[in-house]
Structures are given as C-alpha cells and as structure tokens.
Design a protein around this motif. Sequence first.
Motif, PDB file in Angstrom:
ATOM      1  N   VAL A 122       0.377  -5.119  -8.938  1.00 10.28           N
ATOM      2  CA  VAL A 122       0.934  -5.061 -10.294  1.00 10.28           C
ATOM      3  C   VAL A 122       1.538  -3.668 -10.503  1.00 10.28           C
ATOM      4  N   PHE A 123       2.827  -3.618 -10.711  1.00 10.66           N
ATOM      5  CA  PHE A 123       3.477  -2.307 -10.814  1.00 10.66           C
ATOM      6  C   PHE A 123       4.721  -2.394 -11.692  1.00 10.66           C
ATOM      7  N   LYS A 124       5.147  -1.240 -12.166  1.00  8.13           N
ATOM      8  CA  LYS A 124       6.344  -1.116 -12.993  1.00  8.13           C
ATOM      9  C   LYS A 124       7.340  -0.199 -12.296  1.00  8.13           C
ATOM     10  N   ALA A 125       8.584  -0.266 -12.742  1.00  6.27           N
ATOM     11  CA  ALA A 125       9.620   0.613 -12.194  1.00  6.27           C
ATOM     12  C   ALA A 125       9.330   2.062 -12.578  1.00  6.27           C
ATOM     13  N   MET A 126       9.505   2.969 -11.638  1.00  7.56           N
ATOM     14  CA  MET A 126       9.319   4.385 -11.936  1.00  7.56           C
ATOM     15  C   MET A 126      10.397   4.835 -12.919  1.00  7.56           C
ATOM     16  N   PRO A 127      10.018   5.529 -13.984  1.00  5.84           N
ATOM     17  CA  PRO A 127      10.998   5.906 -15.008  1.00  5.84           C
ATOM     18  C   PRO A 127      11.931   7.042 -14.591  1.00  5.84           C
ATOM     19  N   VAL A 180       3.417 -11.008  -8.146  1.00  3.48           N
ATOM     20  CA  VAL A 180       2.912 -10.722  -6.797  1.00  3.48           C
ATOM     21  C   VAL A 180       1.415 -10.985  -6.744  1.00  3.48           C
ATOM     22  N   LEU A 181       0.721 -10.626  -7.794  1.00  3.11           N
ATOM     23  CA  LEU A 181      -0.720 -10.877  -7.854  1.00  3.11           C
ATOM     24  C   LEU A 181      -1.002 -12.378  -7.800  1.00  3.11           C
ATOM     25  N   ASP A 182      -0.276 -13.152  -8.597  1.00  2.00           N
ATOM     26  CA  ASP A 182      -0.493 -14.601  -8.613  1.00  2.00           C
ATOM     27  C   ASP A 182      -0.226 -15.219  -7.244  1.00  2.00           C
ATOM     28  N   ALA A 183       0.866 -14.795  -6.604  1.00  2.00           N
ATOM     29  CA  ALA A 183       1.201 -15.352  -5.287  1.00  2.00           C
ATOM     30  C   ALA A 183       0.131 -14.997  -4.256  1.00  2.00           C
ATOM     31  N   THR A 184      -0.428 -13.825  -4.371  1.00  2.00           N
ATOM     32  CA  THR A 184      -1.457 -13.386  -3.426  1.00  2.00           C
ATOM     33  C   THR A 184      -2.750 -14.183  -3.606  1.00  2.00           C
ATOM     34  N   LEU A 185      -3.082 -14.507  -4.847  1.00  2.00           N
ATOM     35  CA  LEU A 185      -4.366 -15.148  -5.129  1.00  2.00           C
ATOM     36  C   LEU A 185      -4.334 -16.664  -4.968  1.00  2.00           C
ATOM     37  N   GLN A 186      -3.160 -17.227  -4.719  1.00  2.00           N
ATOM     38  CA  GLN A 186      -3.066 -18.677  -4.575  1.00  2.00           C
ATOM     39  C   GLN A 186      -3.904 -19.207  -3.416  1.00  2.00           C
ATOM     40  N   ALA A 187      -4.111 -18.392  -2.409  1.00  2.00           N
ATOM     41  CA  ALA A 187      -4.832 -18.848  -1.216  1.00  2.00           C
ATOM     42  C   ALA A 187      -6.337 -18.913  -1.428  1.00  2.00           C
ATOM     43  N   PHE A 188      -6.848 -18.345  -2.512  1.00  2.00           N
ATOM     44  CA  PHE A 188      -8.291 -18.251  -2.712  1.00  2.00           C
ATOM     45  C   PHE A 188      -8.779 -19.346  -3.665  1.00  2.00           C
ATOM     46  N   ASP A 189     -10.061 -19.679  -3.539  1.00  3.16           N
ATOM     47  CA  ASP A 189     -10.613 -20.641  -4.493  1.00  3.16           C
ATOM     48  C   ASP A 189     -10.646 -19.987  -5.870  1.00  3.16           C
ATOM     49  N   ALA A 217       0.837  -1.206   0.000  1.00  2.00           N
ATOM     50  CA  ALA A 217       0.000   0.000   0.000  1.00  2.00           C
ATOM     51  C   ALA A 217       0.868   1.250   0.000  1.00  2.00           C
ATOM     52  N   ASN A 218       1.943   1.235   0.798  1.00  5.11           N
ATOM     53  CA  ASN A 218       2.836   2.389   0.816  1.00  5.11           C
ATOM     54  C   ASN A 218       3.596   2.530  -0.498  1.00  5.11           C
ATOM     55  N   ARG A 219       3.974   1.412  -1.106  1.00  6.22           N
ATOM     56  CA  ARG A 219       4.658   1.502  -2.404  1.00  6.22           C
ATOM     57  C   ARG A 219       3.777   2.214  -3.417  1.00  6.22           C
ATOM     58  N   ALA A 220       2.503   1.816  -3.475  1.00  2.00           N
ATOM     59  CA  ALA A 220       1.586   2.428  -4.433  1.00  2.00           C
ATOM     60  C   ALA A 220       1.376   3.910  -4.132  1.00  2.00           C
ATOM     61  N   ALA A 221       1.214   4.236  -2.855  1.00  2.79           N
ATOM     62  CA  ALA A 221       0.950   5.632  -2.478  1.00  2.79           C
ATOM     63  C   ALA A 221       2.175   6.513  -2.724  1.00  2.79           C
ATOM     64  N   ILE A 222       3.370   6.006  -2.429  1.00  4.62           N
ATOM     65  CA  ILE A 222       4.593   6.789  -2.643  1.00  4.62           C
ATOM     66  C   ILE A 222       4.863   6.951  -4.133  1.00  4.62           C
ATOM     67  N   LYS A 240      -9.649  -9.012 -11.047  1.00  2.00           N
ATOM     68  CA  LYS A 240     -10.182  -7.880 -11.806  1.00  2.00           C
ATOM     69  C   LYS A 240     -10.387  -6.629 -10.947  1.00  2.00           C
ATOM     70  N   GLU A 241     -10.214  -6.765  -9.641  1.00  2.00           N
ATOM     71  CA  GLU A 241     -10.440  -5.626  -8.739  1.00  2.00           C
ATOM     72  C   GLU A 241      -9.348  -4.565  -8.946  1.00  2.00           C
ATOM     73  N   PRO A 242      -9.730  -3.301  -9.224  1.00  2.00           N
ATOM     74  CA  PRO A 242      -8.726  -2.242  -9.425  1.00  2.00           C
ATOM     75  C   PRO A 242      -7.787  -2.076  -8.223  1.00  2.00           C
ATOM     76  N   LEU A 243      -8.348  -2.148  -7.003  1.00  2.00           N
ATOM     77  CA  LEU A 243      -7.512  -1.963  -5.819  1.00  2.00           C
ATOM     78  C   LEU A 243      -6.471  -3.076  -5.707  1.00  2.00           C
ATOM     79  N   VAL A 244      -6.872  -4.315  -5.971  1.00  2.00           N
ATOM     80  CA  VAL A 244      -5.939  -5.435  -5.887  1.00  2.00           C
ATOM     81  C   VAL A 244      -4.829  -5.285  -6.915  1.00  2.00           C
TER      82      VAL A 244
END
Length: 668
Positions: free
Chosen positions: A501-506, A474-483, A423-428, A492-496
């Motif tokens: 899912v992120f790229k290096a800042m240019p 990271v998304l795949d690893a996070t979703l492994q716990a769910f059915d 969350a902090n990575r996205a906000a920063i 498909k959730e924008p917040l998730v």
Amino acid sequence: MSLRPIALLVTSLVLSFGSGCAVVKVKERAFGEVAVERNLDALSSGRLSTAAATALGSAGLDPEQCAREPEPCIAQLRPLAPVEDWLATAAELQLLRMNTAPAPVVQAAESAGPAKRAQPSRTAGPSQRAEPTPQAGPDVDADLRTRAAIETARYAYAYLFLSPRTPEQRVFEARQERVLRFYNRALDVVAQAAFQASRGQIGATPLQVGGLELSIALHGYEATELTQQPEALLASDTLGFDNLRAVYRRDGFGTALVAVFPRRSRSDPDAADTPYRDTRYLPVTATLRFDGDGGLDAVLASRVARMDVYNPYRIDSETIAGRKVPLAANYSAAYGIWLARSELARLSLSSLLRPKQARAFKPRIYLNQPYDPDKRVIVLVHGLASSPEAWVNLANELLGDETLRKHYQLWQVFYPTNLSILANRAAIDAALTQTFAHYDPEGDDVAGRDAVLVGHSMGGVISRLLVSDSGERVLDATLQAFDPAAAQRLRKEPLVRELTVFKAMPQFERAVFLASPHRGAVVTDGWPLRMVRKLIRLPFDVLRETAELAQRNEVNQDELQKIGFRKGRPPTGPDDLSPNSLFMRSTENLPIEAGLPYHTIVGQRDPKLPLLQSSDGAVPYRSAHLDGAVSEKVIPSGHSVQETPQAILELRRILRIDMAEYAKRAQR
C-alpha cells in the motif's frame, strides 16, 4: 687573353667575398607540419616556443643557455625586448625550470590519479579501514619546483593583466592562449604546494609557500559542505578516463582541481543509518593573484599573494585586475574519479549472488555535487544487477550541459537488486524521503520539490511505482491466494501494508522511463535466466523476517507458493520481472499520479521488425510502452539504451521542456 681564365677569376672572387652571405631558399611544407611546429612550447614539448626562442635570439641571447639558467637571461632581456615579449618569454623560461625540477614525493604520488587507493594500516583490524591522513610533505617554502611555478604564474599574470595591451586587444593571438596555459599549469603545482603546506586543513591561512606569504579565500561553498578536511588534491586536466565518452570542461582563467575527502568511517553509526552520501570528490577552481598596487614592478617584486578557491557549479566568472574573466572548470573529472574508485559494480553483483549475506544493504542516495537549494533534483534509478555506473555517460553529459547544469543537480540511487521490487520500492521511497528531509528540513527549497525521476529497466518499474497510488489493489491481489482468515490477519500486518500500500512521492513532478519492463521481461523466463534466478541469494534478515511473518499468521507453504515463494524463499527482483509473476499481475495497470507528465524511451534491437513485435533484446516494446505518455522515443538499440547518444539527446530535450514549463508555473 681567352675568356675562360677571366670567368674563373670572377667566380673565385665571388666565392671569396660572398661566402658570408646567406642564400634564402624556399621549401614548401605541409600545413599540418607548420601548425604542429607553431604549437610546440615548454608545456607541450619541453622546449621553448619559436616566439620565445626568437625573442632571446634577437637580443643576442642563447636560448639553450637561457633554458638552463633563466634568471640572468630574463634580466638581460627586459631592456632589449617589448614588454609583452619579455613577460611571455620569462614565463616560459620559468616553466621549463619548473618542469625540470624534481617533483616532491607527495605530489608525484598523487599523479597516480584515479588508480590510487588508500592502503590499510598494518595495525588496523580486519574489519577496519585505516583513514588516510595528510602527510607532512617537503619544505614547500624552499622547494625549487614550487618557486619556479610561482615565478611562472607571476610573469604570466603580469603579461595577461599588466602589459600595455589589454587581454581583449590580444584576443585572437596564439601567444596569449599559450601564456594562459602556462599560468594554469603553474597554478596546479602551487595549489599542490599550498595543500601540503596547510596539511590539508581548510582555512589554514596564511601559508609560507615558495617564498610567498599566501592567503586562501573560499568562494561559493557553504560551511556545511566542508565539514571534513580533504586528503588529496588532484589536477583535473592531467587525468584521463577510460569508458567516458567526453570530458566536459570550461576554458578560462585558473586551474581546475578535484579535492578528495576521506571515506566515512565504518565505525561511524551515521554511515549505516543515513542513506544520503555527499560527494567525496569536490570540483574546485583556483586562481592566484599577486599583491602590488604600484603596477608591474610592484607585482613582480611582491612577496604576498592570494589564492582564491571557487565552487565551479556556482561561480563561473570573476573580476580580476578590473575586468570580468571566465574561470576554468572541469565538470567530468570529479565524477570520473568517483566511478573509478567506488567499486559499485562489484558490490552490486556481490549483493545479487554472494551466499551467506547477513543483511541487505539499504539504498543509498549519492549526490554528484554539493547540495544546492536553488537547483532542482534529477534522481537516477538503475536497473537489475547494475549500479550508478549504468549512467556513466548519461550523467556525465547532463553535468556537461551548461544550461541543464545551471538548473539541475544529480542524485543517483544505489540499491540491492536481489530483493523484491516492492521491497526495493518501499526502501527507496524511505531513503529519498529521508534525503529530501535532511537537506530541506523546512520544505521551502527549490530542490525539495518538482524533481525529475529517471529510471532504467527494473529501475524504471520501481520509478513508476514511486509516482503511483496503489490504494489497496496490490494488497488485495496478493491476499487472494490465502484463506479468508489468514488474509484478514495478513491485511493488518505492518510489513505487508508497507510493501503493498503506497502513494506517489510528492517531490516528483515528472518521470522518464527507459527500456522499462512494466509488463515483464520475457527473457527472464528463458532457461538461462531461470538458472541464474536460482543462484540469486537473499540476506538472512529478509528470510528470517519472512519466515516469522508466515509463522505468526499461520500461513502454509502451499499458499506461499501461490504468491511466488520457492521453498520458503520470497520472490527476488528477477523473479518479479517475469510476465507471469504475481507482482506483474498486480501492478501492471496501476495508474501514474494524475497530472504528472511522463515519457518513455524504448530500444528496438531489430528496426526491421514491426514495432509492436519488436524488443530491445530483453524487454518487448509492448511491455515498455505506456499509454498516456507525453512522448515516446524509439531508438535502434539493445537494452542499454540509456547509454546511446540518441537517448541522452532525448532526455536533454525532455529536460529543456521541463525547464520551460517550470518557468511558466513559477511566473503564475
């Protein structure tokens, strides 16, 4: 006749006729005692220097009487002493008079320096902070202290630039250095008087100050940098700072000051919506020049003068009286005042532990100087339960390094460390992107690209993610716990997706990680830290948003627990630092952007241990080490390695390499 009466008679005659003759006696004194005495003057001791007392005594004038009534003595001394002796003594006598005159109330109040706080208005509501406004001071045109300060500066200016010898011919003389100090100190008082006469209004000119018609000219400032009126003006060299290892200043002509601008009003909607914060504490350098084309007498009689105000980050010298002279500057004072008044550490701890937080504060980007389009940016990201105060000496030493100061400007990130690292990575990321776009909307400034990212501890982990491309790992690893059905909905959730899912800042072309637990900090799993982690509070808006997300996607508590939730509460920043956390498992092997050079600085608390088994007391070496780093520096230190002189020297070395490589790229 015996010889005894004759001897007595001779002795008597010698005593009678020789009683007026002084007998010189030699007494050996310690060199330090002599050196101290030579440095005593009106500024350092409140009494005349030996040189001034000698000049007055040689002319038959009483130094003590002259100190009480300087003008008659100055007039009498002129035909009886060499010009330089006269001007230097006149400046010192006027300085004594300035020091004994009562200080105006407003100036005396500002001597409190960093400890001074704006007091709330009695009529202000509980959620409002009254903004201080410039107060009408005494009549600065008639003020005796101001008039004496002007005369001190006038005689000192005449000595420096209008006496028979040039400053270069006196370069090794202690008296010239002393007179320059008199000028600079007197200018502190004149600048304060000008500030009061203008009521803090930038561009108010000419002013009537101490019998002078004083015009003000600004140099090296853009109009966009001075959109507010300052509320105070502080003399830099009269301020002392605890916990600041060094004060970096440049000796020269003029006086170093700090202009203090008001806080953003809490009612200003931009205050909450914009992450960038221009510095409220602006270093300035002021000089005072007296009109007079006719030479010495014209300058001494002139009632017109000009005060030039310079940006010391952009201008380091000026041509005065036909010769180029270095300008005085203080690069630590504004930074020290900001830290002393900011209360960042209190806000950091309160965001971590305070219950009933309505919402998380958004990351802020603090500029340590006015934005300069021609200087590259160094971004500093602090660690857990910390704030920009963690960089106090590192930032100060970078600001004090003349070579680095000419090529870089500092931005410091402040963020709430109770939130998850993703969350902090996205906000920063969002805050930095918005800040770069605000100051460089066209994207063509030197400052808008090739920045250097420096992170400590958890800030280093976040910094590594800011220069990494996650793909969907990271998304795949996070979703492994769910059915599968819930996982498909969450994908498909924008917040998730925003979090995972992120790229290096240019904007970044180099990174430095200090004591950063890229694979976790073992100490976070110890029982004291586990207890503290339970005390950490999350804002209501984060809890509500998470609960709505889970309800919307029909996610049950068992699935949430598998990804680190506890009783419906999402993981916090300290939770993520555990080596066993889902965050660490999903991010520890993310590659840094290809081609981007990065460096590590590691603390080793016990140098006797083998490096692979060592740690800094919080982060194991194996966690801080990164394969592929251009350099790795291991320093005997605890976790706060960023404050050690060795780490600061290493960072300065890295930045010099960065400068050289940037220059090579620019030539292609």
